[in-house]
Design a protein around this motif. Sequence first.
Motif, PDB file in Angstrom:
ATOM      1  N   ALA A 100       0.815  -1.214   0.000  1.00 32.23           N
ATOM      2  CA  ALA A 100       0.000   0.000   0.000  1.00 32.23           C
ATOM      3  C   ALA A 100       0.847   1.261   0.000  1.00 32.23           C
ATOM      4  CB  ALA A 100      -0.932   0.007   1.210  1.00 32.23           C
ATOM      5  N   GLY A 101       2.027   1.194   0.594  1.00 30.93           N
ATOM      6  CA  GLY A 101       2.863   2.389   0.688  1.00 30.93           C
ATOM      7  C   GLY A 101       3.818   2.582  -0.451  1.00 30.93           C
ATOM      8  N   THR A 102       3.839   1.659  -1.391  1.00 25.64           N
ATOM      9  CA  THR A 102       4.849   1.737  -2.446  1.00 25.64           C
ATOM     10  C   THR A 102       4.245   1.441  -3.805  1.00 25.64           C
ATOM     11  OG1 THR A 102       7.050   0.962  -3.100  1.00 25.64           O
ATOM     12  CG2 THR A 102       5.547  -0.676  -2.171  1.00 25.64           C
ATOM     13  N   GLY A 103       5.055   1.574  -4.837  1.00 27.65           N
ATOM     14  CA  GLY A 103       4.657   1.280  -6.203  1.00 27.65           C
ATOM     15  C   GLY A 103       5.905   1.028  -7.025  1.00 27.65           C
ATOM     16  N   ASN A 104       5.720   0.620  -8.250  1.00 29.43           N
ATOM     17  CA  ASN A 104       6.870   0.314  -9.114  1.00 29.43           C
ATOM     18  C   ASN A 104       7.433   1.604  -9.703  1.00 29.43           C
ATOM     19  OD1 ASN A 104       8.761  -0.930 -10.730  1.00 29.43           O
ATOM     20  ND2 ASN A 104       7.368  -2.531 -11.404  1.00 29.43           N
ATOM     21  N   THR A 105       7.917   2.464  -8.816  1.00 23.74           N
ATOM     22  CA  THR A 105       8.441   3.774  -9.229  1.00 23.74           C
ATOM     23  C   THR A 105       9.776   3.658  -9.937  1.00 23.74           C
ATOM     24  OG1 THR A 105       9.459   4.020  -7.044  1.00 23.74           O
ATOM     25  CG2 THR A 105       7.275   4.974  -7.345  1.00 23.74           C
ATOM     26  N   GLY A 106      10.498   2.565  -9.712  1.00 24.52           N
ATOM     27  CA  GLY A 106      11.818   2.400 -10.311  1.00 24.52           C
ATOM     28  C   GLY A 106      11.785   1.576 -11.571  1.00 24.52           C
ATOM     29  N   ALA A 113       8.949   7.988 -16.889  1.00 23.90           N
ATOM     30  CA  ALA A 113       9.329   9.378 -16.595  1.00 23.90           C
ATOM     31  C   ALA A 113      10.318   9.900 -17.628  1.00 23.90           C
ATOM     32  CB  ALA A 113       9.918   9.467 -15.190  1.00 23.90           C
ATOM     33  N   LEU A 114      11.234   9.049 -18.067  1.00 21.70           N
ATOM     34  CA  LEU A 114      12.215   9.469 -19.072  1.00 21.70           C
ATOM     35  C   LEU A 114      11.546   9.806 -20.401  1.00 21.70           C
ATOM     36  CD1 LEU A 114      15.033   6.863 -18.332  1.00 21.70           C
ATOM     37  CD2 LEU A 114      15.150   9.334 -17.938  1.00 21.70           C
ATOM     38  N   VAL A 115      10.412   9.156 -20.679  1.00 21.58           N
ATOM     39  CA  VAL A 115       9.671   9.433 -21.911  1.00 21.58           C
ATOM     40  C   VAL A 115       8.846  10.710 -21.776  1.00 21.58           C
ATOM     41  CG1 VAL A 115       7.816   8.593 -23.415  1.00 21.58           C
ATOM     42  CG2 VAL A 115       9.588   7.015 -22.614  1.00 21.58           C
ATOM     43  N   LEU A 116       8.228  10.922 -20.625  1.00 26.18           N
ATOM     44  CA  LEU A 116       7.242  11.994 -20.472  1.00 26.18           C
ATOM     45  C   LEU A 116       7.814  13.309 -19.964  1.00 26.18           C
ATOM     46  CD1 LEU A 116       4.274  10.003 -18.841  1.00 26.18           C
ATOM     47  CD2 LEU A 116       4.626  10.543 -21.261  1.00 26.18           C
ATOM     48  N   LEU A 117       8.968  13.282 -19.288  1.00 25.29           N
ATOM     49  CA  LEU A 117       9.479  14.470 -18.607  1.00 25.29           C
ATOM     50  C   LEU A 117      10.829  14.916 -19.165  1.00 25.29           C
ATOM     51  CD1 LEU A 117       8.662  13.419 -14.934  1.00 25.29           C
ATOM     52  CD2 LEU A 117       7.718  15.427 -16.100  1.00 25.29           C
ATOM     53  N   PRO A 118      11.121  16.234 -19.103  1.00 24.43           N
ATOM     54  CA  PRO A 118      12.460  16.715 -19.440  1.00 24.43           C
ATOM     55  C   PRO A 118      13.443  16.321 -18.341  1.00 24.43           C
ATOM     56  CG  PRO A 118      11.142  18.513 -18.577  1.00 24.43           C
ATOM     57  CD  PRO A 118      10.219  17.335 -18.710  1.00 24.43           C
ATOM     58  N   CYS A 128      11.328  12.046  -5.611  1.00 27.56           N
ATOM     59  CA  CYS A 128      10.044  11.555  -5.087  1.00 27.56           C
ATOM     60  C   CYS A 128      10.097  10.035  -4.931  1.00 27.56           C
ATOM     61  CB  CYS A 128       8.906  11.932  -6.030  1.00 27.56           C
ATOM     62  SG  CYS A 128       8.530  13.699  -6.100  1.00 27.56           S
ATOM     63  N   ALA A 129      10.626   9.360  -5.950  1.00 30.96           N
ATOM     64  CA  ALA A 129      10.715   7.905  -5.913  1.00 30.96           C
ATOM     65  C   ALA A 129      11.644   7.429  -4.805  1.00 30.96           C
ATOM     66  CB  ALA A 129      11.198   7.379  -7.267  1.00 30.96           C
ATOM     67  N   LEU A 130      12.683   8.187  -4.513  1.00 31.48           N
ATOM     68  CA  LEU A 130      13.599   7.811  -3.438  1.00 31.48           C
ATOM     69  C   LEU A 130      12.891   7.799  -2.085  1.00 31.48           C
ATOM     70  CD1 LEU A 130      16.873   9.693  -4.447  1.00 31.48           C
ATOM     71  CD2 LEU A 130      16.470   7.231  -4.473  1.00 31.48           C
ATOM     72  N   GLY A 131      11.942   8.694  -1.896  1.00 30.51           N
ATOM     73  CA  GLY A 131      11.166   8.692  -0.656  1.00 30.51           C
ATOM     74  C   GLY A 131      10.357   7.420  -0.510  1.00 30.51           C
ATOM     75  N   VAL A 132       9.786   6.944  -1.624  1.00 32.18           N
ATOM     76  CA  VAL A 132       9.022   5.695  -1.605  1.00 32.18           C
ATOM     77  C   VAL A 132       9.946   4.510  -1.334  1.00 32.18           C
ATOM     78  CG1 VAL A 132       7.583   4.155  -2.991  1.00 32.18           C
ATOM     79  CG2 VAL A 132       7.271   6.636  -3.154  1.00 32.18           C
ATOM     80  N   THR A 133      11.134   4.534  -1.961  1.00 35.49           N
ATOM     81  CA  THR A 133      12.098   3.447  -1.750  1.00 35.49           C
ATOM     82  C   THR A 133      12.579   3.416  -0.302  1.00 35.49           C
ATOM     83  OG1 THR A 133      12.850   3.675  -4.042  1.00 35.49           O
ATOM     84  CG2 THR A 133      14.268   2.454  -2.544  1.00 35.49           C
ATOM     85  N   LEU A 134      12.815   4.584   0.264  1.00 32.13           N
ATOM     86  CA  LEU A 134      13.247   4.643   1.664  1.00 32.13           C
ATOM     87  C   LEU A 134      12.159   4.080   2.582  1.00 32.13           C
ATOM     88  CD1 LEU A 134      15.552   5.565   3.498  1.00 32.13           C
ATOM     89  CD2 LEU A 134      14.444   7.790   3.672  1.00 32.13           C
ATOM     90  N   TYR A 195      19.360  -4.263 -10.932  1.00 27.69           N
ATOM     91  CA  TYR A 195      18.257  -4.140  -9.979  1.00 27.69           C
ATOM     92  C   TYR A 195      16.920  -4.379 -10.676  1.00 27.69           C
ATOM     93  CZ  TYR A 195      15.536  -1.764  -6.283  1.00 27.69           C
ATOM     94  OH  TYR A 195      14.646  -1.457  -5.297  1.00 27.69           O
ATOM     95  N   THR A 196      16.753  -3.756 -11.847  1.00 27.02           N
ATOM     96  CA  THR A 196      15.511  -3.918 -12.606  1.00 27.02           C
ATOM     97  C   THR A 196      15.361  -5.349 -13.112  1.00 27.02           C
ATOM     98  OG1 THR A 196      15.529  -1.604 -13.297  1.00 27.02           O
ATOM     99  CG2 THR A 196      14.228  -3.131 -14.626  1.00 27.02           C
ATOM    100  N   LEU A 197      16.418  -5.880 -13.717  1.00 28.28           N
ATOM    101  CA  LEU A 197      16.359  -7.215 -14.292  1.00 28.28           C
ATOM    102  C   LEU A 197      16.023  -8.275 -13.243  1.00 28.28           C
ATOM    103  CD1 LEU A 197      16.871  -9.315 -16.532  1.00 28.28           C
ATOM    104  CD2 LEU A 197      19.304  -9.215 -15.928  1.00 28.28           C
TER     105      LEU A 197
END
Length: 309
Positions: A100-106, A113-118, A128-134, A195-197
């Motif tokens: 409930a507190g996390t998501g696949n942010t990484g 994010a690399l596609v949608l954001l500069p 923001c994602a680091l806060g979720v990972t922590l 990590y992803t793989l």
Amino acid sequence: MAVDPTSLMGPLWTLLAFVALGVLSARRLKVDPRPIATLLIYLIAPLTFFRALVLGGPTPVYLALTAALFVIASLVAVLINRLGKRWLGDEEGSVLAFSAGTGNTGYFGLPVALVLLPPSGVTLYLFCALGVTLYEFTVGFYLSARGRFTVRDSLLKIARLPLIYAFLAALLVEGVGMTVPAAVTDAMSVFPATYTLLGMMIIGMTLGRVSVRSLDGRFIGACVAVRYALWPLLMLGAVLLLKATTGLSQDMALALLLIGVVPMAANVVVVAMELGIAPEKGALAVLITTLAAPLVIPLYLSGMLGLVQ
């Protein structure tokens, strides 16, 4: 701003290919995913986290984003933990609370994010994602451990997690003005991909051992509701509030909204496996939310961005 669904297909198929490799590894090669989960938690994740922080150059503003997402994730998890254990039992309730507190942010969110954001928006998203990972490796790990262990044992398990010390080490490096040699950060560049793989392959390895008996409709339904109902509404409310009070930038708004619509975290399976708590059920829930992501994310983001503009 509209979100093109085709821009998400590349990251999705890559992640699903990694899951498929995990299934083959478990069924054909009889690979045991438990040592890999331990390797991820105690070595690969801390080094990935440390490198991201050092390269990101944490500033007070960025760290405030990290702290805010850590607090939000922790509060959501504590609330769901109380409700989930009454409805699902201790072990499944603990896994639900962690998820409930996390998501696949990484694994999933960062490629999107690399596609949608500069580049500047990607940096905002990363902190923001680091806060979720922590959260995952502190409060989240504790809540999961409490499904099986005592308070003392759960705290001891957290104290042994090196990711906490990696975070403190990165802050120390920045605080004293040290510069990590480029050769070191270049050598550590293999860890994010690893990590992803391995994270996605563990889902496949777990699914390779799943039987029909592992299908728990109540548990999966609760996971989907939290991930694709509660979190989008929560992030939309936060963005609307910040927009009205601080004049939030479009990039920051999109970064926060993306945090709210990514699928369930693969680390749900990693942590459940490390603690021996219902990893098969977690793997099924993660797979279902990941398969839904190409439909859900463009729809949600386009609609919510229309509301906040």
